[in-house]
Each structure stands twice: as structure tokens, then as C-alpha cells.
Design a protein around this motif. Structure first.
Motif, mmCIF file in Angstrom:
data_model
loop_
_atom_site.group_PDB
_atom_site.id
_atom_site.type_symbol
_atom_site.label_atom_id
_atom_site.label_comp_id
_atom_site.label_asym_id
_atom_site.label_seq_id
_atom_site.Cartn_x
_atom_site.Cartn_y
_atom_site.Cartn_z
ATOM 1 N N LYS A 92 -0.970 0.346 0.733
ATOM 2 C CA LYS A 92 -1.354 0.088 -0.662
ATOM 3 C C LYS A 92 -2.701 -0.616 -0.770
ATOM 4 C CE LYS A 92 3.231 -0.015 -2.731
ATOM 5 N NZ LYS A 92 4.237 -0.844 -3.419
ATOM 6 N N GLY A 93 -3.050 -1.423 0.245
ATOM 7 C CA GLY A 93 -4.292 -2.192 0.209
ATOM 8 C C GLY A 93 -5.539 -1.343 0.313
ATOM 9 N N LYS A 94 -5.412 -0.173 0.967
ATOM 10 C CA LYS A 94 -6.565 0.713 1.158
ATOM 11 C C LYS A 94 -7.797 -0.079 1.622
ATOM 12 C CE LYS A 94 -4.790 3.999 -2.111
ATOM 13 N NZ LYS A 94 -4.854 4.561 -3.438
ATOM 14 N N PHE A 95 -7.582 -0.894 2.657
ATOM 15 C CA PHE A 95 -8.633 -1.761 3.175
ATOM 16 C C PHE A 95 -9.719 -0.956 3.887
ATOM 17 C CE2 PHE A 95 -4.702 -4.372 3.391
ATOM 18 C CZ PHE A 95 -5.045 -5.292 2.410
ATOM 19 N N ASP A 96 -10.943 -1.407 3.751
ATOM 20 C CA ASP A 96 -12.050 -0.843 4.512
ATOM 21 C C ASP A 96 -12.046 -1.430 5.914
ATOM 22 O OD1 ASP A 96 -13.314 0.585 2.270
ATOM 23 O OD2 ASP A 96 -13.701 -1.424 1.499
ATOM 24 N N CYS A 97 -11.578 -2.659 6.027
ATOM 25 C CA CYS A 97 -11.608 -3.391 7.289
ATOM 26 C C CYS A 97 -10.393 -4.315 7.370
ATOM 27 C CB CYS A 97 -12.893 -4.206 7.353
ATOM 28 S SG CYS A 97 -13.076 -5.169 8.851
ATOM 29 N N LEU A 98 -9.838 -4.430 8.563
ATOM 30 C CA LEU A 98 -8.710 -5.326 8.794
ATOM 31 C C LEU A 98 -9.055 -6.240 9.958
ATOM 32 C CD1 LEU A 98 -5.701 -5.752 7.835
ATOM 33 C CD2 LEU A 98 -5.065 -4.488 9.892
ATOM 34 N N GLY A 99 -9.033 -7.549 9.721
ATOM 35 C CA GLY A 99 -9.273 -8.534 10.766
ATOM 36 C C GLY A 99 -7.957 -9.160 11.188
ATOM 37 N N ILE A 100 -7.718 -9.206 12.489
ATOM 38 C CA ILE A 100 -6.463 -9.756 13.017
ATOM 39 C C ILE A 100 -6.813 -10.895 13.962
ATOM 40 C CG2 ILE A 100 -4.328 -9.256 14.267
ATOM 41 C CD1 ILE A 100 -4.942 -6.234 13.654
ATOM 42 N N THR A 101 -6.287 -12.074 13.693
ATOM 43 C CA THR A 101 -6.518 -13.216 14.570
ATOM 44 C C THR A 101 -5.321 -13.379 15.500
ATOM 45 O OG1 THR A 101 -7.096 -15.557 14.653
ATOM 46 C CG2 THR A 101 -5.485 -14.918 13.004
#
Length: 103
Positions: free
Chosen positions: A67-76
Motif C-alpha cells: 500500500k505504501g508504494k515506496f520509492d525507497c525502503l531503508g532497513i536498519t
């Protein structure tokens, strides 16, 4: 501007659907993610913090990614969260293959 998701995979020290306030350490999201979120928002990006401890399982995580349709996902991740962080990336790429993922 970009739609960015930032993932806190802190399940190693907690659990799915963790109570909101067992202790301050449990309730707090990682400082680095919070700072990164603030800087990105200041530059006009649409940022969503995704804290696995507040979700009910992987299905809910995948729904948020879809649903977020993110361009980028950062995972820490700290060392103890390595496996969970990798799983976050795998599932995100399965749901949205074209999304850039950064760990």
C-alpha cells in the motif's frame, strides 16, 4: 519528492504486537531512524516509519509495503537483528520488486 519507508526490525528484543509501553527502551524507535526520518521530512519527502514490534506479523508488513508504494525502503539492524532485517528486505522485494532497498 520520494515516498520512503524506514524499517525498525527490533523483534529480537521484543515481539510482534508488543505492548506500547513496557519500558522506554521497548517503546523507543532507534535514534538513527528517527533522525533520518526528520531530515528526509525536512527536505519534503514523504516518510513512513515501520516498526515491526507494532505489527501483527509478516502479512501486515507486506500489506504496508504494498500500500505504501515506496520509492525507497531503508532497513536498519544491529547484529542480533540481521536475520529479521534480511527477511524484511526479501519480503519487500517480493511485494514491490522495483523498489530500491537500503540496509
Amino acid at each position: 519528492m520520494a515516498r520512503i519507508g524506514l524499517v525498525n526490525p527490533q523483534l529480537t528484543y521484543s515481539s510482534w504486537a508488543a505492548p506500547v509501553m513496557r519500558s522506554w527502551a521497548d517503546a523507543a524507535i532507534k535514534h538513527g531512524l528517527a533522525c533520518l526520518s526528520a531530515c528526509l521530512k525536512e527536505k519534503g519527502h514523504d516518510v513512513r516509519l515501520i516498526d515491526l514490534r507494532r505489527l501483527h506479523g509478516w502479512e501486515e508488513y507486506e500489506t504496508i509495503i504494498r500500500k505504501g508504494k515506496f520509492d525507497c525502503l531503508g532497513i536498519t539492524a544491529n547484529t542480533g537483528e540481521h536475520d529479521t532485517a534480511l527477511e524484511c528486505g526479501r519480503r519487500a522485494k517480493k511485494v514491490q520488486p522495483s523498489m530500491v532497498t537500503i540496509a
